[in-house]
Write a protein that holds these residues in place. Structure first.
Motif, PDB file in Angstrom:
ATOM      1  N   GLU A  93      18.979 -30.352 -60.442  1.00 11.94           N
ATOM      2  CA  GLU A  93      17.821 -29.673 -59.350  1.00 11.94           C
ATOM      3  C   GLU A  93      18.312 -28.622 -59.036  1.00 11.94           C
ATOM      4  N   LYS A  94      17.526 -27.502 -58.335  1.00  6.45           N
ATOM      5  CA  LYS A  94      18.041 -26.378 -57.906  1.00  6.45           C
ATOM      6  C   LYS A  94      18.198 -25.442 -59.126  1.00  6.45           C
TER       7      LYS A  94
ATOM      8  N   VAL B  14      23.889 -31.506 -58.897  1.00 11.88           N
ATOM      9  CA  VAL B  14      23.497 -32.529 -59.639  1.00 11.88           C
ATOM     10  C   VAL B  14      23.170 -34.149 -58.753  1.00 11.88           C
ATOM     11  N   VAL B  15      22.149 -34.563 -58.857  1.00 14.07           N
ATOM     12  CA  VAL B  15      21.598 -35.489 -57.887  1.00 14.07           C
ATOM     13  C   VAL B  15      21.374 -36.838 -58.490  1.00 14.07           C
ATOM     14  N   LEU B  16      22.119 -38.094 -58.060  1.00 13.09           N
ATOM     15  CA  LEU B  16      22.159 -39.371 -58.724  1.00 13.09           C
ATOM     16  C   LEU B  16      21.316 -40.091 -57.500  1.00 13.09           C
TER      17      LEU B  16
ATOM     18  N   GLU C 253      19.073 -30.431 -47.486  1.00 11.62           N
ATOM     19  CA  GLU C 253      17.929 -29.365 -48.081  1.00 11.62           C
ATOM     20  C   GLU C 253      18.377 -29.865 -49.494  1.00 11.62           C
ATOM     21  N   LEU C 254      19.553 -30.212 -49.830  1.00 13.44           N
ATOM     22  CA  LEU C 254      19.920 -30.533 -51.248  1.00 13.44           C
ATOM     23  C   LEU C 254      19.341 -31.739 -51.493  1.00 13.44           C
ATOM     24  N   VAL C 255      19.029 -32.615 -50.940  1.00 15.26           N
ATOM     25  CA  VAL C 255      18.524 -33.946 -51.483  1.00 15.26           C
ATOM     26  C   VAL C 255      17.068 -33.858 -50.937  1.00 15.26           C
TER      27      VAL C 255
END
Length: 302
Positions: free
Chosen positions: A257-258, A263-265, A11-13
């Motif tokens: 995000e969210k 933190v998304v890389l 869900e996080l990605v």
């Protein structure tokens, strides 16, 4: 990403557009737990999916006590039929193992050969999409190879199976874009690498810096640093290469995000690789959903 929290991690990605169906999540969630028990792994990670033209490969990693130990590989492709093979006792593996399952059967897992330098060289000469069939054979003479010396003299060795290409591609992706947060792993004085139980996550400020993330592979740039540059490094945590010196520069996209809670890389070199980290927590991991093709046009896109 951890198999135990596969649903929450996906869900996080999910903003990248890739994911798994409820049926696949259920099948993987059950089979990975059995895999951990049978092979006596410390932990099992879901690595991702390589999509082919006629099928897909689902990959998982099993980790032992030493996280930097040599890798062994397993796979199962059930594109043609649902396998019911007899259940055999699984050997005990130490270190890090790589496992691959087919698109129609995410239950059974079989051993893959370890990746060698020769495998990687031959796989780099192959272009185009995966077929989704591990027994498919590629002709190296049809590939565009600049250096003729890379081609074997024996005609019988000019054929490479997709299974070997799969192993080499996963090895390339792991070395190039497999990453962890700084401080999550610790190296003991005797050499083995373990999970840092004191790691409580990066702060939001640190999580937005590429220097706070390390490649989970044999260091290259670290060996070229001078003693003065190494003076400020902690040998127990700074024993890997950071992302800030990756070539070409700009090959990573950092996003919040969210509502700024995650933190998304995303890698622009291997499109489909997504890493996530929830600051001030132990939640982190990466997953790959792509075609297994390197973005060779990246230098012209920056």
């Amino acid at each position: 990403m951890e198999a135990a929290c596969l649903g929450a991690a996906l869900e996080l990605v999910s903003s990248g557009g890739a994911g798994l169906s409820p049926e696949k999540r259920a099948a993987l969630g059950a089979s990975l737990l059995l895999l951990r028990r049978d092979y006596r792994f410390q932990r099992v990670w879901f690595w991702g999916r390589i999509q082919g033209l006629r099928g897909a490969y689902y990959i998982a990693e099993g980790l032992g006590t030493d996280l930097a130990a040599p890798r062994s590989r397993l796979y199962r492709c059930g594109r043609h039929r649902e396998g019911r093979g007899s259940r055999r006792a699984a050997p005990r593996l130490t270190g890090l193992a790589l496992l691959v399952a087919g698109s129609l059967n995410c239950v059974e897992w079989n051993l893959l050969p370890p990746a060698s330098g020769e495998m990687v060289v031959r796989a780099e000469a192959l272009k185009g999409r995966f077929q989704g069939d591990p027994s498919f054979e590629y002709e190296l003479t049809e590939a565009k190879v600049e250096d003729d010396e890379k081609l074997p003299e024996n005609r019988q060795e000019l054929v490479i199976k997709e299974e070997i290409r799969l192993v080499a591609t996963i090895e390339q992706i792991d070395k190039a874009v497999g990453i962890i947060p700084r401080g999550s792993f610790v190296k003991t004085p005797l050499g083995p690498v373990h999970e840092n139980r004191n790691f409580e996550g990066l702060s939001l400020m640190e999580a937005k810096k590429l220097s706070s993330y390390f490649h989970l592979a044999e260091p290259v740039n670290l060996k070229n640093k001078t003693l003065l540059e190494k003076a400020d490094l902690d040998p127990s945590t700074d024993f890997l290469d950071s992302l800030e010196h990756d070539i070409p520069k700009g090959s990573w996209a950092v996003q919040l995000e969210k509502g700024g809670m995650v933190v998304v890389l995303r890698s622009l070199l291997w499109l489909g690789l997504t890493f996530y980290h929830v600051p001030m927590t132990k939640q982190y991991g990466y997953v790959y959903f792509g075609t297994g093709e390197k973005n060779l046009d990246l230098p012209f896109m920056l």
